[in-house]
Scaffold this motif. Structure first.
Motif, PDB file in Angstrom:
ATOM      1  N   MET A 127       0.848  -1.194   0.000  1.00 54.64           N
ATOM      2  CA  MET A 127       0.000   0.000   0.000  1.00 54.64           C
ATOM      3  C   MET A 127       0.884   1.245   0.000  1.00 54.64           C
ATOM      4  SD  MET A 127      -3.231  -0.949  -0.126  1.00 54.64           S
ATOM      5  CE  MET A 127      -2.758  -2.188  -1.321  1.00 54.64           C
ATOM      6  N   LYS A 128       0.243   2.409   0.037  1.00 52.05           N
ATOM      7  CA  LYS A 128       0.958   3.672  -0.121  1.00 52.05           C
ATOM      8  C   LYS A 128       0.619   4.580   1.055  1.00 52.05           C
ATOM      9  CE  LYS A 128       1.721   6.633  -4.030  1.00 52.05           C
ATOM     10  NZ  LYS A 128       1.139   7.240  -5.218  1.00 52.05           N
ATOM     11  N   HIS A 129       1.516   4.653   2.029  1.00 50.18           N
ATOM     12  CA  HIS A 129       1.258   5.437   3.235  1.00 50.18           C
ATOM     13  C   HIS A 129       2.529   6.217   3.554  1.00 50.18           C
ATOM     14  CE1 HIS A 129      -1.233   6.373   6.619  1.00 50.18           C
ATOM     15  NE2 HIS A 129      -0.605   5.646   7.514  1.00 50.18           N
ATOM     16  N   THR A 130       2.572   6.875   4.709  1.00 48.79           N
ATOM     17  CA  THR A 130       3.794   7.630   5.032  1.00 48.79           C
ATOM     18  C   THR A 130       4.909   6.711   5.518  1.00 48.79           C
ATOM     19  OG1 THR A 130       2.931   8.010   7.242  1.00 48.79           O
ATOM     20  CG2 THR A 130       2.540   9.735   5.604  1.00 48.79           C
ATOM     21  N   VAL A 131       4.549   5.495   5.902  1.00 46.59           N
ATOM     22  CA  VAL A 131       5.519   4.450   6.245  1.00 46.59           C
ATOM     23  C   VAL A 131       5.103   3.206   5.463  1.00 46.59           C
ATOM     24  CG1 VAL A 131       5.976   5.364   8.550  1.00 46.59           C
ATOM     25  CG2 VAL A 131       4.164   3.650   8.235  1.00 46.59           C
ATOM     26  N   PRO A 132       5.993   2.220   5.315  1.00 46.30           N
ATOM     27  CA  PRO A 132       5.596   1.006   4.591  1.00 46.30           C
ATOM     28  C   PRO A 132       4.341   0.385   5.203  1.00 46.30           C
ATOM     29  CG  PRO A 132       7.960   1.024   4.946  1.00 46.30           C
ATOM     30  CD  PRO A 132       7.407   2.176   5.738  1.00 46.30           C
ATOM     31  N   CYS A 133       3.425  -0.042   4.358  1.00 49.20           N
ATOM     32  CA  CYS A 133       2.137  -0.574   4.829  1.00 49.20           C
ATOM     33  C   CYS A 133       1.691  -1.690   3.903  1.00 49.20           C
ATOM     34  CB  CYS A 133       1.089   0.535   4.851  1.00 49.20           C
ATOM     35  SG  CYS A 133      -0.539  -0.009   5.448  1.00 49.20           S
ATOM     36  N   LEU A 134       1.094  -2.733   4.494  1.00 52.08           N
ATOM     37  CA  LEU A 134       0.544  -3.849   3.725  1.00 52.08           C
ATOM     38  C   LEU A 134      -0.968  -3.906   3.868  1.00 52.08           C
ATOM     39  CD1 LEU A 134       2.951  -6.768   4.751  1.00 52.08           C
ATOM     40  CD2 LEU A 134       2.958  -5.519   2.575  1.00 52.08           C
ATOM     41  N   ALA A 135      -1.635  -4.216   2.751  1.00 52.97           N
ATOM     42  CA  ALA A 135      -3.023  -4.681   2.823  1.00 52.97           C
ATOM     43  C   ALA A 135      -2.967  -6.189   2.961  1.00 52.97           C
ATOM     44  CB  ALA A 135      -3.779  -4.299   1.565  1.00 52.97           C
ATOM     45  N   VAL A 136      -4.034  -6.761   3.512  1.00 60.06           N
ATOM     46  CA  VAL A 136      -4.094  -8.224   3.610  1.00 60.06           C
ATOM     47  C   VAL A 136      -5.403  -8.719   3.002  1.00 60.06           C
ATOM     48  CG1 VAL A 136      -5.082  -8.217   5.969  1.00 60.06           C
ATOM     49  CG2 VAL A 136      -3.841 -10.228   5.140  1.00 60.06           C
ATOM     50  N   ARG A 137      -5.269  -9.761   2.223  1.00 54.10           N
ATOM     51  CA  ARG A 137      -6.430 -10.471   1.688  1.00 54.10           C
ATOM     52  C   ARG A 137      -6.559 -11.746   2.508  1.00 54.10           C
ATOM     53  NH1 ARG A 137      -9.059 -11.359  -3.772  1.00 54.10           N
ATOM     54  NH2 ARG A 137      -9.518 -13.574  -3.887  1.00 54.10           N
ATOM     55  N   VAL A 138      -7.673 -11.907   3.188  1.00 50.87           N
ATOM     56  CA  VAL A 138      -7.889 -13.045   4.088  1.00 50.87           C
ATOM     57  C   VAL A 138      -8.845 -14.008   3.390  1.00 50.87           C
ATOM     58  CG1 VAL A 138      -8.661 -13.776   6.362  1.00 50.87           C
ATOM     59  CG2 VAL A 138      -7.600 -11.515   6.069  1.00 50.87           C
ATOM     60  N   GLU A 139      -8.321 -15.184   3.054  1.00 52.20           N
ATOM     61  CA  GLU A 139      -9.129 -16.157   2.318  1.00 52.20           C
ATOM     62  C   GLU A 139      -9.455 -17.346   3.208  1.00 52.20           C
ATOM     63  OE1 GLU A 139      -6.614 -17.182  -0.957  1.00 52.20           O
ATOM     64  OE2 GLU A 139      -6.907 -15.254  -1.972  1.00 52.20           O
ATOM     65  N   GLY A 140     -10.738 -17.643   3.306  1.00 52.40           N
ATOM     66  CA  GLY A 140     -11.202 -18.837   4.012  1.00 52.40           C
ATOM     67  C   GLY A 140     -12.432 -19.320   3.282  1.00 52.40           C
ATOM     68  N   GLU A 141     -13.522 -19.558   4.039  1.00 52.17           N
ATOM     69  CA  GLU A 141     -14.777 -19.905   3.375  1.00 52.17           C
ATOM     70  C   GLU A 141     -15.270 -18.721   2.550  1.00 52.17           C
ATOM     71  OE1 GLU A 141     -17.093 -21.024   6.727  1.00 52.17           O
ATOM     72  OE2 GLU A 141     -16.033 -22.928   6.988  1.00 52.17           O
ATOM     73  N   LYS A 142     -14.928 -17.510   3.001  1.00 53.41           N
ATOM     74  CA  LYS A 142     -15.187 -16.276   2.251  1.00 53.41           C
ATOM     75  C   LYS A 142     -13.866 -15.520   2.167  1.00 53.41           C
ATOM     76  CE  LYS A 142     -19.720 -16.816   2.092  1.00 53.41           C
ATOM     77  NZ  LYS A 142     -20.678 -16.538   1.033  1.00 53.41           N
ATOM     78  N   THR A 143     -13.901 -14.377   1.504  1.00 52.49           N
ATOM     79  CA  THR A 143     -12.669 -13.596   1.350  1.00 52.49           C
ATOM     80  C   THR A 143     -12.928 -12.147   1.712  1.00 52.49           C
ATOM     81  OG1 THR A 143     -11.879 -15.033  -0.418  1.00 52.49           O
ATOM     82  CG2 THR A 143     -10.924 -12.820  -0.308  1.00 52.49           C
ATOM     83  N   LEU A 144     -12.073 -11.628   2.590  1.00 52.25           N
ATOM     84  CA  LEU A 144     -12.152 -10.194   2.873  1.00 52.25           C
ATOM     85  C   LEU A 144     -10.774  -9.574   2.701  1.00 52.25           C
ATOM     86  CD1 LEU A 144     -11.010  -8.903   5.813  1.00 52.25           C
ATOM     87  CD2 LEU A 144     -12.790 -10.364   6.701  1.00 52.25           C
ATOM     88  N   VAL A 145     -10.784  -8.284   2.430  1.00 57.76           N
ATOM     89  CA  VAL A 145      -9.540  -7.538   2.247  1.00 57.76           C
ATOM     90  C   VAL A 145      -9.553  -6.345   3.183  1.00 57.76           C
ATOM     91  CG1 VAL A 145      -8.180  -6.150   0.626  1.00 57.76           C
ATOM     92  CG2 VAL A 145      -9.320  -8.248  -0.165  1.00 57.76           C
ATOM     93  N   TYR A 146      -8.442  -6.153   3.887  1.00 63.62           N
ATOM     94  CA  TYR A 146      -8.265  -4.998   4.770  1.00 63.62           C
ATOM     95  C   TYR A 146      -7.118  -4.164   4.219  1.00 63.62           C
ATOM     96  CZ  TYR A 146      -6.671  -2.463   8.951  1.00 63.62           C
ATOM     97  OH  TYR A 146      -6.250  -1.490   9.831  1.00 63.62           O
ATOM     98  N   THR A 147      -7.378  -2.886   3.998  1.00 59.11           N
ATOM     99  CA  THR A 147      -6.362  -2.055   3.336  1.00 59.11           C
ATOM    100  C   THR A 147      -5.273  -1.546   4.274  1.00 59.11           C
ATOM    101  OG1 THR A 147      -7.602  -0.003   3.737  1.00 59.11           O
ATOM    102  CG2 THR A 147      -8.027  -1.158   1.635  1.00 59.11           C
ATOM    103  N   GLY A 148      -5.471  -1.654   5.612  1.00 58.35           N
ATOM    104  CA  GLY A 148      -4.573  -0.865   6.478  1.00 58.35           C
ATOM    105  C   GLY A 148      -4.791   0.596   6.158  1.00 58.35           C
ATOM    106  N   ASP A 149      -3.750   1.406   6.332  1.00 61.14           N
ATOM    107  CA  ASP A 149      -3.843   2.835   5.996  1.00 61.14           C
ATOM    108  C   ASP A 149      -3.193   3.064   4.646  1.00 61.14           C
ATOM    109  OD1 ASP A 149      -4.900   3.167   8.486  1.00 61.14           O
ATOM    110  OD2 ASP A 149      -3.361   4.547   9.203  1.00 61.14           O
TER     111      ASP A 149
END
Ligand SMILES: [Zn+2]
Length: 229
Positions: A127-149
């Protein structure tokens, strides 16, 4: 798969029983905590025992996403239980303070990598923030994505392909010029992909809900609420 919003504020929590960034993803016996901002740990323990945390993902090392990791370690010491934490590695004193502890098993991860946490697969995106940042894609029975900042970037589209829910840093007002996305980006993601969105990372002084009145698939995250994905 269920998502519980523990804390939705940033860069500090609203006064009262609120917290900055922290979310719990649960599926079967797997409990993944995403970020641990100030006020989050006590609210989290209203819902689960720390011994039942499968892993913690930290999107980036800003204080409003990490500071309760320090308080949490006292409880880990009382329980003599270890916790596994995934984040980027940083060569900084703050990184060492957060993770150099015998009951913390820190696993460095980076964009393009994936790991297993219980029944879930986590995939990471830059991702693109003032410090290094990761989004996470969480895959299980369903899938969600959290962007962080993050600011807007094309990696978000790659991360959300085929996902059921996007938990995104899209709660700043139009015209906001800091390192976060404004409400317009939540609308854009929804319009372009049809994805359901939980908009989060609220400033205590701004309620983005009126912006989403005509968007049935966009909600403002509610603390304490559990969402069925
Ligand atoms: Zn941040």
């Amino acid at each position: 798969m269920k998502l519980t919003v523990i804390g939705k504020y940033g860069p500090y929590a609203r006064s009262g029983n609120h917290a900055a960034s922290c979310y719990l993803v649960s599926e079967g016996d797997t409990n993944l905590v995403m970020d641990m901002g100030p006020g989050a740990f006590s609210r989290l323990t209203d819902i689960i025992d720390p011994r039942d945390i499968t892993a913690i993902f930290i999107s980036h090392l800003h204080y409003d996403h990490t500071s309760d990791l320090l308080a949490m370690r006292y409880r880990l010491e009382e329980l003599n239980t270890k916790v596994r934490i995934y984040s980027l590695r940083e060569d900084t004193p703050w990184f060492s303070l957060l993770f150099d502890h015998p009951l913390i098993e820190h696993i460095p991860v980076g964009a393009g990598q994936s790991v297993k946490a219980g029944s879930l697969t986590l995939r990471f995106y830059e991702m693109k923030h003032t410090v290094p940042c990761l989004a996470v894609r969480v895959e299980g029975e369903k899938t969600l994505v959290y962007t962080g900042d993050t600011l807007y970037n094309e990696n978000i589209y790659e991360a959300i392909r085929g996902a059921n829910l996007l938990l995104s840093d899209t709660s700043k007002p139009l015209g906001f010029d800091g390192p976060h996305m404004n409400v317009g980006y939540a609308k854009e993601f929804n319009e372009r992909t049809g994805i359901r969105i939980l908009s989060t990372h609220l400033n205590p002084d701004y309620d983005p809900a009126p912006e989403f009145e005509n968007y049935p698939d966009i909600e403002v995250a509610q603390e304490g609420k559990t969402y069925e994905i």
